[in-house]
Write a protein that holds these residues in place. Structure first.
Motif, short mmCIF file in Angstrom:
data_model
loop_
_atom_site.label_atom_id
_atom_site.label_comp_id
_atom_site.label_asym_id
_atom_site.label_seq_id
_atom_site.Cartn_x
_atom_site.Cartn_y
_atom_site.Cartn_z
N PHE A 152 0.84 -1.20 0.00
CA PHE A 152 0.00 0.00 0.00
C PHE A 152 0.88 1.25 0.00
N VAL A 153 1.85 1.26 0.91
CA VAL A 153 2.71 2.44 1.07
C VAL A 153 3.56 2.67 -0.18
N ARG A 154 4.13 1.60 -0.71
CA ARG A 154 4.99 1.76 -1.90
C ARG A 154 4.19 2.27 -3.10
N SER A 155 2.96 1.80 -3.21
CA SER A 155 2.15 2.23 -4.36
C SER A 155 1.65 3.65 -4.18
N LEU A 156 1.19 3.97 -2.98
CA LEU A 156 0.71 5.34 -2.74
C LEU A 156 1.85 6.36 -2.94
N GLY A 157 3.06 5.96 -2.54
CA GLY A 157 4.22 6.86 -2.72
C GLY A 157 4.38 7.25 -4.18
N LYS A 158 4.11 6.30 -5.07
CA LYS A 158 4.28 6.58 -6.50
C LYS A 158 3.16 7.47 -7.03
N GLU A 159 2.06 7.59 -6.26
CA GLU A 159 0.96 8.46 -6.69
C GLU A 159 1.12 9.88 -6.16
N ILE A 160 1.61 10.01 -4.93
CA ILE A 160 1.60 11.35 -4.33
C ILE A 160 2.95 12.07 -4.39
N GLY A 161 3.96 11.36 -4.90
CA GLY A 161 5.31 11.95 -4.97
C GLY A 161 5.36 13.19 -5.83
N ARG A 162 4.54 13.25 -6.87
CA ARG A 162 4.67 14.41 -7.77
C ARG A 162 4.22 15.70 -7.11
N LYS A 163 3.58 15.62 -5.94
CA LYS A 163 3.26 16.84 -5.19
C LYS A 163 4.26 17.06 -4.06
N GLY A 164 5.33 16.30 -4.10
CA GLY A 164 6.36 16.45 -3.05
C GLY A 164 5.95 15.80 -1.74
N SER A 165 4.88 14.97 -1.78
CA SER A 165 4.43 14.31 -0.55
C SER A 165 5.09 12.95 -0.41
N THR A 166 5.22 12.50 0.81
CA THR A 166 5.87 11.21 1.06
C THR A 166 4.96 10.31 1.88
#
Ligand code: NAD
Length: 472
Positions: A167-181
């Motif tokens: 879950f965490v690894r996939s969500l990271g790939k979705e929200i990274g473009r907003k600089g979120s981790t």
């Protein structure tokens, strides 16, 4: 080195051009260069959710409350009764999550999944996070907390806890473009008290380039006694300290109160003196591969400081060529600087120089996890260090200390500046945050591992790589 594309994509012309051509627009990451403090979120809002039976909530809610955060909950999703009970126990006031578009966005989402035992228990994670993703501020933080799968009572529970990693690894790939981790903390019940240190670090702007990671807290640890200048009175040794990542590590350790002694090769003595001069540190010119280096370094540390509390093995080199074309002396050089010298140094340093409760941090690389063509020598050394910290962890624990590794991804230093342009651009962009990290990002993670903040962490490797897609 400056990332010219990132700078260009933030000009009005660059923004227009990149959106017209569908090119990536790497976010500007918010980095806090001031010292760590006990209010990493200021008075910002943090939304908290939980599964039924989540048992880390009292520690977690108290930590958020003590860090000054406004704690928000959603009354319309499962787990709310567990949350209210824990808030009562911890004497923490809860506020209701505002509807989308109303009120300020949440600076962070924290979800306690420690009660999850079956796949159906994860539905509340979805129900909680899904609507809030769009209410997360740019540069926001998501932290999920679970138990260690291997310690759970049966296969269903272990699998459910392991599902959080995906879950965490996939969500990271979705929200990274907003600089979120987004990161996962897996906590052993023996380390519950250590949760606040790691949680505060991951919620702060000192961990802006860490995403998609799972950090296990399974060493016996306590909550730090102080949140500011937590390294005051500590003597910290950093190898390869003249420039790049080593210089940044030295600066951050000094910022957090440590007395730093920087080691680098004699030919780098001038820049070493400049770096150390700026932070009130001391220098020791030595090539760590010299046969005499272990004795020299150990005796200097004993005579100048009576020992050391923190040792950072940072010095490292690359000599890249495919295995077929690699000259044997390139293999030998890399193995010696990055690996052999550390083992030889430690034979001395772990024999009366590093004091009880000492911390050691080895700088590995994601090249040691995912591997890189042309880096069989380098990859071997960096994987070796990961094995080394795991093997030495029990010995450190006996003395109340810890040894961990940091695995940087693509970091903007002289080492990466000399790469050919295409691999350099690929290295920079192929991560969820779309850019290379800064030496400061590694330095913050090293200081975390060297401090009481990382009380529950021993024998682990933490990637600081913007969720680089290699080896993930
Ligand atoms: P760098 O080349 O900029 O600095 C390395 C420092 O180590 C230099 O000051 C150098 O003089 C010193 N050094 C080298 N050999 C030494 C020796 N024999 N004795 C004493 N000092 C020696 O490199 P960097 O990018 O700052 O890398 C620091 C560490 O981070 C290395 O271990 C490297 O493998 C690791 N790393 C870097 C990156 C990156 O993207 N830059 C990525 C992953 C890992």
């Amino acid at each position: 080195m400056v990332d010219r594309y990132l700078e260009f994509s933030h000009t009005s012309f660059g923004r227009a051009l990149s959106s017209m051509m569908g090119l990536p627009q790497p976010p500007r990451l918010r980095r806090d260069t001031s010292g760590w403090n006990d209010q990493p979120l200021g008075s910002r809002a943090v939304s908290v959710g939980a599964t039924h039976g989540a048992d880390l909530l009292p520690v977690l809610l108290r930590c958020l409350h003590d860090s000054g955060a406004t704690v928000r909950v959603r009354a319309d999703v499962g787990g709310i009764e567990t949350l209210k009970k824990a808030a009562n126990e911890a004497s923490v006031a809860l506020t209701n999550q505002p509807a989308p578009g109303e009120g300020e966005k949440s600076a962070a989402l924290v979800f306690d999944a420690s009660g999850a035992r079956l796949p159906s228990d994860l539905r509340v994670l979805f129900d909680f996070v899904q609507p809030l993703v769009s209410q997360l501020a740019s540069g926001g933080r998501v932290v999920v907390i679970g138990r260690l799968p291997a310690q759970l009572e049966n296969a269903d529970a272990a699998a459910t806890a392991a599902a959080l990693r995906g879950f965490v690894r996939s969500l990271g790939k979705e929200i990274g473009r907003k600089g979120s981790t987004v990161n996962l903390l897996e906590v052993d019940p023996a380390a519950d008290a250590a949760l606040p240190g790691a949680l505060r670090f991951l919620l702060s702007d000192h961990s802006s380039y860490i995403s998609g990671q799972c950090l296990q807290l399974d060493a016996k640890g306590d909550m730090p006694a102080v949140w500011t200048a937590s390294l005051t009175g500590k003597v910290a040794v950093v190898t390869g300290a003249a420039r790049g990542i080593g210089a940044a590590i030295s600066e951050v350790l000094a910022r957090e109160g440590a007395q730093v002694i920087g080691i680098d090769r004699p030919q780098e003595e001038r820049s070493l003196a400049e770096t150390m001069g700026a932070i009130g540190g001391q220098t020791l010119a030595a090539d760590i591969t010299d046969a005499a280096a272990p004795e020299l370094i150990a005796s200097e540390l004993m005579s100048r400081f009576g020992g050391a509390d923190i040792i950072v093995h940072n010095a490292g080199i690359t000599r890249d060529k495919t295995l077929r074309n690699m000259p044997p002396h390139w293999w030998d050089q890399v193995l010696d600087v990055n690996f052999g010298a550390i083992i030889r140094l430690n034979e001395k340093l772990l024999n009366g120089v590093l004091r009880d409760a000492g911390r050691m941090v080895c700088i590995s690389s994601i090249g040691g996890i995912g591997g890189n063509a042309g880096q069989t020598n380098y990859g071997a050394t960096k994987a070796g260090l990961i094995g080394y910290v795991a093997a030495l962890a029990p010995k450190f624990a006996e003395h109340g200390g810890a040894i961990n590794a940091i695995a940087p991804g693509f970091i903007e230093t002289r080492m990466t500046a000399v790469m050919p342009m295409i691999p350099r651009e690929v290295g920079r962009r192929l991560c969820s945050l779309g850019q290379g990290g800064k030496p400061l990002d590694i330095a913050e993670a090293v200081a975390f591992m060297a401090s009481p903040y990382a009380g529950g962490v021993n024998g682990k490797v933490l990637r600081v790589c913007g969720q680089n897609w290699f080896g993930q």
